[in-house]
Write a protein that holds these residues in place. Sequence first.
Motif, PDB file in Angstrom:
ATOM      1  N   ALA A 263      22.466 -19.771  27.897  1.00 23.29           N
ATOM      2  CA  ALA A 263      21.807 -19.350  29.138  1.00 23.29           C
ATOM      3  C   ALA A 263      20.421 -18.787  28.835  1.00 23.29           C
ATOM      4  N   ASN A 264      19.427 -19.303  29.530  1.00 19.10           N
ATOM      5  CA  ASN A 264      18.108 -18.693  29.684  1.00 19.10           C
ATOM      6  C   ASN A 264      17.465 -18.280  28.360  1.00 19.10           C
ATOM      7  N   ALA A 265      17.366 -19.203  27.447  1.00 21.01           N
ATOM      8  CA  ALA A 265      16.741 -18.908  26.158  1.00 21.01           C
ATOM      9  C   ALA A 265      16.481 -20.204  25.403  1.00 21.01           C
ATOM     10  N   LEU A 266      15.658 -20.116  24.385  1.00 20.46           N
ATOM     11  CA  LEU A 266      15.526 -21.159  23.378  1.00 20.46           C
ATOM     12  C   LEU A 266      16.510 -20.869  22.254  1.00 20.46           C
ATOM     13  N   PHE A 267      17.078 -21.927  21.657  1.00 15.61           N
ATOM     14  CA  PHE A 267      18.069 -21.759  20.601  1.00 15.61           C
ATOM     15  C   PHE A 267      17.684 -22.607  19.392  1.00 15.61           C
ATOM     16  N   PRO A 268      17.969 -22.126  18.168  1.00  8.40           N
ATOM     17  CA  PRO A 268      17.465 -22.775  16.945  1.00  8.40           C
ATOM     18  C   PRO A 268      18.238 -24.026  16.557  1.00  8.40           C
ATOM     19  N   ASP A 269      18.022 -25.094  17.291  1.00  9.97           N
ATOM     20  CA  ASP A 269      18.729 -26.343  17.000  1.00  9.97           C
ATOM     21  C   ASP A 269      18.209 -27.044  15.750  1.00  9.97           C
ATOM     22  N   TYR A 270      17.192 -26.504  15.123  1.00 12.64           N
ATOM     23  CA  TYR A 270      16.670 -27.072  13.875  1.00 12.64           C
ATOM     24  C   TYR A 270      17.405 -26.508  12.654  1.00 12.64           C
ATOM     25  N   ASN A 271      18.256 -25.493  12.875  1.00  9.77           N
ATOM     26  CA  ASN A 271      18.910 -24.817  11.759  1.00  9.77           C
ATOM     27  C   ASN A 271      20.314 -25.379  11.553  1.00  9.77           C
ATOM     28  N   ARG A 272      20.578 -25.901  10.356  1.00  5.28           N
ATOM     29  CA  ARG A 272      21.853 -26.565  10.094  1.00  5.28           C
ATOM     30  C   ARG A 272      23.035 -25.628  10.274  1.00  5.28           C
ATOM     31  N   ASP A 273      22.958 -24.404   9.759  1.00  7.00           N
ATOM     32  CA  ASP A 273      24.084 -23.481   9.847  1.00  7.00           C
ATOM     33  C   ASP A 273      24.378 -23.103  11.290  1.00  7.00           C
ATOM     34  N   PHE A 274      23.321 -22.861  12.051  1.00  5.99           N
ATOM     35  CA  PHE A 274      23.513 -22.536  13.463  1.00  5.99           C
ATOM     36  C   PHE A 274      24.168 -23.691  14.204  1.00  5.99           C
ATOM     37  N   MET A 275      23.692 -24.889  13.980  1.00  3.96           N
ATOM     38  CA  MET A 275      24.231 -26.058  14.684  1.00  3.96           C
ATOM     39  C   MET A 275      25.675 -26.333  14.275  1.00  3.96           C
TER      40      MET A 275
ATOM     41  N   SER B  26      13.497 -15.684  25.523  1.00  3.14           N
ATOM     42  CA  SER B  26      14.914 -15.354  25.565  1.00  3.14           C
ATOM     43  C   SER B  26      15.044 -14.233  26.581  1.00  3.14           C
ATOM     44  N   SER B  27      15.548 -14.532  27.740  1.00  3.72           N
ATOM     45  CA  SER B  27      15.559 -13.569  28.839  1.00  3.72           C
ATOM     46  C   SER B  27      16.282 -12.294  28.447  1.00  3.72           C
ATOM     47  N   TYR B  28      15.687 -11.159  28.813  1.00  6.15           N
ATOM     48  CA  TYR B  28      16.248  -9.806  28.686  1.00  6.15           C
ATOM     49  C   TYR B  28      16.178  -9.246  27.273  1.00  6.15           C
ATOM     50  N   THR B  29      16.219 -10.063  26.239  1.00  4.13           N
ATOM     51  CA  THR B  29      16.039  -9.593  24.874  1.00  4.13           C
ATOM     52  C   THR B  29      15.838 -10.799  23.963  1.00  4.13           C
ATOM     53  N   LYS B  30      15.010 -10.649  22.950  1.00  4.98           N
ATOM     54  CA  LYS B  30      14.751 -11.770  22.038  1.00  4.98           C
ATOM     55  C   LYS B  30      15.672 -11.750  20.819  1.00  4.98           C
ATOM     56  N   GLU B  31      16.621 -10.829  20.773  1.00  6.67           N
ATOM     57  CA  GLU B  31      17.487 -10.733  19.594  1.00  6.67           C
ATOM     58  C   GLU B  31      18.709 -11.635  19.660  1.00  6.67           C
ATOM     59  N   ARG B  32      19.012 -12.220  20.833  1.00 13.15           N
ATOM     60  CA  ARG B  32      20.315 -12.855  20.987  1.00 13.15           C
ATOM     61  C   ARG B  32      20.409 -14.343  20.637  1.00 13.15           C
ATOM     62  N   PRO B  33      19.314 -15.154  20.577  1.00  8.63           N
ATOM     63  CA  PRO B  33      19.516 -16.605  20.391  1.00  8.63           C
ATOM     64  C   PRO B  33      20.267 -16.997  19.131  1.00  8.63           C
ATOM     65  N   TRP B  34      20.187 -16.213  18.064  1.00  7.76           N
ATOM     66  CA  TRP B  34      20.883 -16.569  16.824  1.00  7.76           C
ATOM     67  C   TRP B  34      22.341 -16.136  16.854  1.00  7.76           C
ATOM     68  N   LEU B  35      22.733 -15.363  17.866  1.00  8.90           N
ATOM     69  CA  LEU B  35      24.067 -14.744  17.908  1.00  8.90           C
ATOM     70  C   LEU B  35      24.964 -15.502  18.877  1.00  8.90           C
ATOM     71  N   ARG B  36      26.076 -16.020  18.404  1.00 12.37           N
ATOM     72  CA  ARG B  36      27.020 -16.702  19.287  1.00 12.37           C
ATOM     73  C   ARG B  36      27.960 -15.650  19.868  1.00 12.37           C
ATOM     74  N   LYS B  37      27.471 -15.069  20.907  1.00 12.79           N
ATOM     75  CA  LYS B  37      28.082 -13.910  21.541  1.00 12.79           C
ATOM     76  C   LYS B  37      27.727 -13.958  23.019  1.00 12.79           C
ATOM     77  N   ALA B  38      28.559 -13.340  23.867  1.00  5.94           N
ATOM     78  CA  ALA B  38      28.282 -13.339  25.309  1.00  5.94           C
ATOM     79  C   ALA B  38      26.884 -12.794  25.575  1.00  5.94           C
ATOM     80  N   ALA B  39      26.030 -13.621  26.179  1.00  4.47           N
ATOM     81  CA  ALA B  39      24.629 -13.232  26.393  1.00  4.47           C
ATOM     82  C   ALA B  39      24.515 -11.990  27.270  1.00  4.47           C
TER      83      ALA B  39
END
Length: 838
Positions: free
Chosen positions: A393-405, A154-167
């Motif tokens: 943008a520029n990260a892996l995202f948890p598409d295996y998680n029902r709530d996230f999807m 997750s470019s620049y920080t690993k905290e953001r993939p779970w957050l639907r917020k401006a990267a």
Amino acid sequence: MELSGLWRLQHFETGQVRPLETASAWLDDRFWMTAEVPGDVHSALIERGLIEHPYFGHQDLKCRWIEQKEWWYRRSFDYSLEAGGFEKHELIFEGLDTFATVYVNGLEIGTTNNMLMAHAFDVTRILRDGRNTIAVKFDPLHLHNRDKALFEWSSYTKERPWLRKAAMNFGWDWGPRMVTTGIWGAVRLERHRLARLDGVFARTAELAGASAVVKVDVETTAFRRNTELRCEVRLLDADGRPAAQGTAERAGSREAFELEIAEAKLWWTHDLGEPYLYRLEVSLYADGELVDRRQEPFGIRTIELQLKDEQGQHAFAFLLNGVKLFAKGANWIPADHFIGSIPDQRYRDLIDLSVEANMNMLRVWGGGIYEKDVFYAECDRRGVLVWQDFAFANALFPDYNRDFMENVRREVEYNIRRLRNHASLALWCGNNEIDWLYDMKSAGGDITGPFYGEAIYHELIPQALEALDDSRAYWPSSPYGGSDANDPDVGDRHNWQVWHGSVYPRRHGEVPLLDYSVEGVTFKNYKQDFTLFSSEFGMHASANRYTLEKNIPEGQFYWNSTEMAYRNKDTNHQKGILLMEGYTGIPRDIEEYMNFSMLTQAEGLKYGIEHYRRNKHRTSGSLIWQLGDSWPGTSWSLIDYELLPKASFHYAKKFYHPLLLSVDHDPGLPLHLWVVNDSLNPLDGEVRLEVYTFGGERLYSCRVEAYCGANSAVRLLTLSEEDILQGADPASVVVKVSTADWDAPDNLVYLRDQKELQLLPVQLDVQRDEAAGTVRITAGGAHVRMVKLDLPQGNLRFSDNFFDLLAGESRTVQIRSAAGEAIRWDRLRVSALNQHRD
């Protein structure tokens, strides 16, 4: 009812206060501060003088505490209810950043977890007749992602993939970390009686000669059974006269209309015609009573993405109303890090400037937001197409998680519905660089696991588009296509050989290589790129003096200072030095750094884009990274944070002009004279090529009869260096190509790099007419390189700047303030690279 404006704002430690007490309608909040909505916490604290501006010096580091606190907004208002009227009342927040709990009259009505969409709450049962109170609590982000899995990438920080917020809130290579929170969109209370319009989808279904067919789908909801609904759809021309209309009696929850327009006026990009806008009006009647109405601009046009040409070869070209377009434009990042506080006028200014630079497309990059309504409205009005990334943008995202999807699905569907009626919207794109970088990082060993997120771009989004928008193409990622996912022969391409030193060609699965050398990063590599569509490329340049001095502490405004380095968020600052070393030479002081970096960027983009345009039979677009800045830094932008164009912007007005004269040349090789015609009319006339010494002597001149068909490029003639130089040193001459027979700007071409040019010292004669708002600059007895007009003032518009003058030539420059402010004429400074200094 609009509920934007001044709210109350306060912060607490997490868990310090009891939510139901703090949300109570009876809470005494008079000692809380006031904050503007739409807005954000940072902007409110700046306005109240409670924090120093984060853009100055290193002061952004002082603001990190904001993202660790719990923030509360409150607002009271008076409201009138009607008894027994079958009414529904919805509280709508167009933007909540990000984890919010919403209370009305002390009752919790819901929570949100997505900055990138609006949120609506049914408040029919809890609104009171009279005084009402809204409270919104924002959690610090760490409460919601601290226990989540960290992905390998997750470019620049690993905290953001779970957050639907401006990267970009978490920092990018052109801006600092600035994690915002607050009510960033408008707030309103909507009242509906008996029934409402839920959705309107209009698109051009057919163009045949002068006629058009527009399809309109309407979705409705009735609040009680057996309500008789009637829906009317009208298309009004620019003068308000009906162009077509349709009615559905006893309408159900979904109705489809076909409107036939006999003499349709089409929407075009501003360079090809008029961006004509009709007005679409949809009215809903319940039991004979008008209960809802929507009105919005609508452009009749078709837009297609051509992936194979007439010969069956791979292509990547936009067809607007059947006309193949060369996309000329730039990538768009958020116009400020404080997204909620961006004034609408800043959007208008940036889009005005893009049109002035002859751009016809902007790509909304996936690390920001789905832009505000004003952005798309202005693109519709000004005739600028929009390439729209989904916000990944520029990260892996948890598409295996029902709530996230499920969260992503709501976001995707909401934004498709919101944006699909805009004439300017040309393409949906799934993400920025993820497919390409997943391959490279896997090959390089940085990623060893699955492609988390793949299901979003290749399943969820296309399925949503199939259901909600069949009127424009979808592209899974940018870049995408071919065995490399950044293949010049398939799909679109990001060229980061220039600047980042990426080594090409590279195939799928090969370990990526970087070449940090003068040869590895030079803009001369653009000429090896025969891409189908270059959707990202560029290089750094300094911001203007005023922008830097305003934001750098006293005593730190010098070349290689710590504060100057802090303005540059890119990795490996050596890349900029290498680019200048190859073209201008290494700067010795801050003035040379500003000039050399700007000139290198401007000449480099000119070199690449003229190459792309000469090959328009194959290449169909170039989108520069990037148009503007979100803070006052050193970046790839053409326009700095204070809305002051760099040299590259003024070059763009010429290299993006629909009619382009150019010379294809490298040292020691022949010169090829070209005409590029992006207009829909053929060109017929005379083109002139002249060669002048820097002392003003004309060495060579020739005229050639030129014909260039509509929407085409033609090589007119080839000349050798030996023939045109007449024995002169190639480092002491300039080539001028021009025509008097059509509206193409002159083009000045140098046969050697800037650092090799044997420029002569020259005097400038500067005459200013403050009443007329003009400055006239005249060259003395020698050629002038890069005349620069400088004023310590933001958002100024120069009719020309950073230009060259032949010996004895004059140019008059108009200067005005876009904001209508007085020009500080006494602070005007005019300089040139080879200006004689006493």
